[in-house]
Design a protein around this motif. Structure first.
Motif, PDB file in Angstrom:
ATOM      1  N   ALA A 451       3.962   2.051  11.987  1.00  0.00           N
ATOM      2  CA  ALA A 451       3.795   2.868  10.791  1.00  0.00           C
ATOM      3  C   ALA A 451       4.611   2.311   9.634  1.00  0.00           C
ATOM      4  O   ALA A 451       5.647   1.673   9.833  1.00  0.00           O
ATOM      5  N   ARG A 452       4.136   2.613   8.414  1.00  0.00           N
ATOM      6  CA  ARG A 452       4.896   2.215   7.220  1.00  0.00           C
ATOM      7  C   ARG A 452       5.941   3.260   6.859  1.00  0.00           C
ATOM      8  O   ARG A 452       7.037   2.926   6.423  1.00  0.00           O
ATOM      9  N   SER A 453       5.603   4.533   7.009  1.00  0.00           N
ATOM     10  CA  SER A 453       6.533   5.602   6.647  1.00  0.00           C
ATOM     11  C   SER A 453       6.994   6.332   7.900  1.00  0.00           C
ATOM     12  O   SER A 453       6.323   6.309   8.931  1.00  0.00           O
ATOM     13  N   ALA A 454       8.137   6.993   7.777  1.00  0.00           N
ATOM     14  CA  ALA A 454       8.732   7.626   8.951  1.00  0.00           C
ATOM     15  C   ALA A 454       9.688   8.716   8.515  1.00  0.00           C
ATOM     16  O   ALA A 454      10.091   8.802   7.347  1.00  0.00           O
ATOM     17  N   TYR A 455      10.064   9.530   9.488  1.00  0.00           N
ATOM     18  CA  TYR A 455      11.038  10.605   9.298  1.00  0.00           C
ATOM     19  C   TYR A 455      11.773  10.778  10.626  1.00  0.00           C
ATOM     20  O   TYR A 455      11.404  10.171  11.643  1.00  0.00           O
ATOM     21  N   THR A 456      12.792  11.591  10.605  1.00  0.00           N
ATOM     22  CA  THR A 456      13.571  11.877  11.809  1.00  0.00           C
ATOM     23  C   THR A 456      12.646  12.223  12.982  1.00  0.00           C
ATOM     24  O   THR A 456      11.805  13.104  12.876  1.00  0.00           O
ATOM     25  N   GLY A 457      12.804  11.518  14.092  1.00  0.00           N
ATOM     26  CA  GLY A 457      12.010  11.778  15.285  1.00  0.00           C
ATOM     27  C   GLY A 457      10.759  10.943  15.401  1.00  0.00           C
ATOM     28  O   GLY A 457      10.064  11.009  16.425  1.00  0.00           O
ATOM     29  N   SER A 458      10.454  10.116  14.390  1.00  0.00           N
ATOM     30  CA  SER A 458       9.204   9.348  14.450  1.00  0.00           C
ATOM     31  C   SER A 458       9.214   8.299  15.543  1.00  0.00           C
ATOM     32  O   SER A 458       8.161   7.838  15.980  1.00  0.00           O
ATOM     33  N   SER A 459      10.423   7.903  16.008  1.00  0.00           N
ATOM     34  CA  SER A 459      10.496   6.871  17.046  1.00  0.00           C
ATOM     35  C   SER A 459       9.894   7.327  18.368  1.00  0.00           C
ATOM     36  O   SER A 459       9.653   6.508  19.252  1.00  0.00           O
ATOM     37  N   ARG A 460       9.628   8.626  18.514  1.00  0.00           N
ATOM     38  CA  ARG A 460       8.935   9.088  19.726  1.00  0.00           C
ATOM     39  C   ARG A 460       7.490   8.613  19.765  1.00  0.00           C
ATOM     40  O   ARG A 460       6.871   8.557  20.829  1.00  0.00           O
ATOM     41  N   GLY A 467       7.847  -2.110   5.465  1.00  0.00           N
ATOM     42  CA  GLY A 467       7.027  -2.016   4.269  1.00  0.00           C
ATOM     43  C   GLY A 467       6.785  -3.336   3.573  1.00  0.00           C
ATOM     44  O   GLY A 467       7.048  -4.419   4.090  1.00  0.00           O
ATOM     45  N   ASP A 468       6.281  -3.208   2.353  1.00  0.00           N
ATOM     46  CA  ASP A 468       5.819  -4.381   1.599  1.00  0.00           C
ATOM     47  C   ASP A 468       6.999  -5.077   0.936  1.00  0.00           C
ATOM     48  O   ASP A 468       7.425  -4.708  -0.171  1.00  0.00           O
ATOM     49  N   GLY A 502       4.790 -10.127  -0.089  1.00  0.00           N
ATOM     50  CA  GLY A 502       4.410 -10.507  -1.442  1.00  0.00           C
ATOM     51  C   GLY A 502       5.020 -11.843  -1.835  1.00  0.00           C
ATOM     52  O   GLY A 502       5.970 -12.315  -1.215  1.00  0.00           O
ATOM     53  N   SER A 503       4.491 -12.467  -2.874  1.00  0.00           N
ATOM     54  CA  SER A 503       4.939 -13.763  -3.373  1.00  0.00           C
ATOM     55  C   SER A 503       4.540 -14.874  -2.393  1.00  0.00           C
ATOM     56  O   SER A 503       3.830 -14.633  -1.411  1.00  0.00           O
TER      57      SER A 503
END
Length: 787
Positions: A451-460, A467-468, A502-503
């Motif tokens: 995933a690109r975005s995450a929050y507390t607990g996303s590692s489950r 990201g970019d 990028g670049s």
């Protein structure tokens, strides 16, 4: 939303008294509860139904995980409203600012502690603001970075916030450590001693402080106390959820580019990696594989018989991983859009209509993952997606990215929750639903999501790429401390795009980034459309040789890395981590200042060269034992700094004496792996008096059979006397195929005394040389041993 402005204590009214779980704040009261969860983990929460009517915490944390030992520390509120964390010896490890500890300002809330000169701050998840976070102010809000920040700041500065919001702070106070996890889904803010004054001087000489809080929503946070960064990090990980044991192929090398669209590109990549004998597991597809960017579709232009074409690639050992965006194209006749409309699961706008954003398909609706039925709806399509033949998925644009449309108009829970409630949780909901769908399709196969975005607990549920980024030396350096702080913050499975998205990456940067990143938890080559090609072979034969060698090294070390992920799932131990995670500061070495070295597990230390033209650097070897230089075989005393010279072919890597490092056999030229056929490298030099122990875990690397006992666990214990190694082997669990190993010794080791149960044997170690990282490494190995 202002990213660079946060609340200041000057505008808050603070609690002045506390009794019967009630705080007196000005003329009003607030309920306050402090819970001791065990193992020096605490939770504090404030409640006032009028001030904070909405609790939007959707993903519960594991408050019940701490039953092993009672707490030795104490977190409490005094009769005067003073909040403090007290150590077993009575010292206040955290001390609320006098008369200004817990405060409110309308619906906003804030907690403030005194800041001492010996405090240093780390963590904060995905930030590009350095390893140490002292003197920073920041906000936790998932951003669509390239859309929300100026490009010159993104490319060469410190764009903040980034894609992931993990409101966690790790505090060093002398020799003790405290973790503070803000249990709040909204735009949490923190200040660790930043300067607020145009003149550079506080006009009222207020005492030094650090604070955190949020603009609205239920005030709550966890406190974790301990004597080491490692112990605090492990308990944080258990609290938010450990990372499920990933499939072995996800730890390999991956290749992606915006522009790879279908079978033609995949076949070309397969042929290229095969021709160059370059191991690669994952071949990834960006948005062009879809039919006009419509999620859960494939382009008839780029695929024929999808299932057959994928099976042909999979037969060659490739895993095909396409992108999934949450946005659903607004279009009549598009089954996904019509199904979501019928189910009523799209996010609302304030007028009660589906919220419209602008992403790749054009006008776009967004599934509301705050709804259980919304997650179930997405899981159904994810199940069919997995059944179509794809091996994994990368979840992009889930910040959520809405183009130029104002995100505040996106409402959740059928339009009853304002945007702040679920913005930071949106990506977690998408990941949870996708994982559920994958498991429904293949119940006995470990899924892999990125995933690109995450929050507390996303590692489950998912790994995270940072990201970019950009193909430059600044982003190479930044990736190291960003990944380490993510691991300290409970997201260990992460990594950057290599050698930048990028670049244009040139030869020197590509070589340096591959060498630095070859042991990161996640490794993917990914490039933006319109940039120069950066497949590993495009940089010329010299670069190919160096890059390929270090990717082959990654594959050779997969048995070792797999042990680390077993330990993460079981105990919550970080995989890639800073030196201060394992070792304490000394008067001569401030390890928490070292941001360009890292540990991969307990045995491997890497100190890459991350400056353009750099061929030498200082390296800190922590601890009191010795480290083996993998480029020379020399055993070097720890507890000091050394100056090293490197070259294009090598990177400074050191193995900790007293380690057993399992590796695959020989040079890895394909992605084929077998955890039951290994070399066991015994890192004990001449004169060593200690032992090395490893509980080696082996299974099929893909299924959940290991949870049913289909795995082997061998306890391996080695020692050395003179030139003779001794290895004791005991089987702790034998539920999978037998283990074959070859024992490899160093520093003139010449024979092996092997003890397996009641059996004793003596084996000769035959000299051979191999290349770990650029240099010829003298070693000696036994013949294969079948257990």
């Amino acid at each position: 939303m202002y990213f660079n402005k946060i609340r200041h204590p000057s505008n808050f009214t603070f609690a002045s008294a506390y009794a019967n779980q009630t705080l007196s704040v000005g003329a009003k009261t607030v309920q306050a509860s402090v819970r001791d969860l065990g193992e020096d983990v605490f939770h504090l929460e404030l409640n006032d139904a009028k001030r904070w009517p909405l609790d939007a915490r959707v993903l519960p944390l594991h408050d019940d995980a701490f039953k092993i030992n009672p707490s030795q520390y104490q977190l409490g509120i005094s009769a005067t409203g003073h909040l403090a964390l007290t150590a077993p010896d009575g010292a206040e490890l955290l001390s609320g600012v006098a008369s200004a500890s817990v405060g409110v300002c309308g619906s906003a809330w804030l907690v403030q502690f005194a800041r001492n000169a010996d405090m240093r701050f780390f963590g904060q998840g995905e930030k590009t603001t350095g390893l140490e976070k002292t003197g920073k102010r920041t906000k936790f809000w998932n951003a669509d970075v390239w859309a929300d920040h100026a490009m010159h700041t993104i490319e060469n500065g410190q764009a903040d916030p980034q894609y992931a919001a993990v409101p966690y702070l790790l505090v060093r106070h002398g020799t003790r450590w405290v973790g503070i996890l803000v249990d709040h889904p909204g735009a949490v803010f923190m200040d660790t001693g930043s300067n607020w004054f145009f003149s550079g001087k506080d006009d009222q000489n207020a005492p030094p402080a650090f604070w955190f809080g949020a603009d609205e929503g239920v005030p709550a946070f966890y406190v974790i106390a301990g004597d080491s960064a490692a112990s605090v990090t492990q308990r944080l990980q258990r609290l938010v959820g450990t990372t499920p044991l990933p499939p072995l192929w996800s730890l390999g090398h991956h290749q992606c580019r915006w522009g790879y669209a279908g079978t033609k590109d995949l076949n070309a990549l397969d042929a290229g990696f095969t021709e160059h004998e370059f191991p690669a597991d994952g071949l990834w597809l960006d948005i062009d594989y879809m039919d006009r960017y419509k999620v859960f579709t494939t382009s008839p232009e780029h695929f024929g018989d999808l299932g057959a074409e994928l099976k042909k690639l999979q037969a060659n050992g490739r895993r095909i991983v396409p992108i999934l965006d949450p946005g659903v194209k607004v279009e009549e006749g598009y089954e996904v859009a019509e199904s979501g409309t019928a189910a009523g699961i799209f996010c609302h706008n304030p007028e009660g209509q589906p919220y419209v954003g602008f992403v790749w398909p054009g006008r776009t609706w967004f599934p509301d993952y705050s709804l259980p039925e919304g997650r179930d709806w997405w899981a159904k399509y994810s199940k069919a997606f997995r059944e179509s033949g794809f091996d994994g998925a990368w979840l992009d644009m889930n910040d959520p990215s809405t183009g130029a449309a104002e995100v505040d108009d996106m409402l959740f829970n059928r339009g009853t929750w304002p945007h702040w409630t679920y913005h930071n949780q949106y990506a977690v909901g998408m990941a949870q639903a996708t994982r559920d769908g994958f498991l429904a399709a293949r119940p006995d196969e470990r899924p892999f999501l990125l995933a690109r975005s995450a929050y507390t607990g996303s590692s489950r549920f998912t790994a995270l790429w940072t990201g970019d980024n950009h193909s430059n030396w600044h982003h190479l350096r930044t990736s190291i401390h960003c990944s380490m702080n993510l691991a300290l913050s409970g997201i260990p499975f992460n990594g950057p795009d290599v050698p930048g998205f990028g670049s244009h990456a040139d030869k020197e940067l590509a070589i340096a980034w591959y060498k630095a990143g070859c042991l990161f938890p996640f490794m993917r080559n990914h490039a933006n459309a319109g940039t120069a090609r950066q497949e590993p072979w495009v940089f010329g034969p010299e670069a190919l040789q160096v890059i390929r060698h270090h990717v082959r090294l990654r594959y050779k070390l997969l048995p070792y890395m797999y042990q680390l992920w077993n330990d993460q799932e079981k105990n919550g131990t970080a995989v890639m981590r800073p030196l201060f995670h394992d070792y304490a500061n000394t008067d001569a070495m401030e390890l928490d200042r070292i941001d360009d070295q890292f540990l991969i597990g307990p045995a491997i230390l890497q100190a890459p060269l991350v400056q353009q033209g750099q061929q030498q650097r200082n390296v800190i070897l922590p601890g009191t034992g010795r480290w083996m230089d993998v480029n020379t075989g020399d055993f070097l005393a720890g507890g000091r700094g050394i100056h090293v010279t490197s070259n294009t072919e090598s990177t400074p890597i050191y193995l900790k004496e007293g380690s057993l490092v399992p590796m695959q056999v020989g040079v890895r030229t394909t992605a084929a792996n077998d955890l039951a056929d290994i070399e066991l490298h015994v890192i004990l030099g001449a004169g060593s008096t200690g032992t090395a122990t490893l509980d080696y875990v082996a299974d099929d690397g893909l299924s959940y059979g290991y949870q049913r006992g289909v795995r082997n666990v061998y306890r391996l214990t080695a020692s050395r006397a003179g030139d003779v190694l001794t290895l004791d082997v005991s089987a702790l669990q034998t539920g999978w195929k037998p283990l074959r190993l070859r024992v490899v010794g160093y520093d003139s080791a010449s024979s092996l005394q092997l003890r397996v149960g009641d059996q004793r044997s003596t084996l000769a170690l035959t000299p051979f040389a191999w290349n770990f990282s650029g240099g010829s490494l003298a070693a000696a190995a036994s013949a294969p041993i079948d257990l």
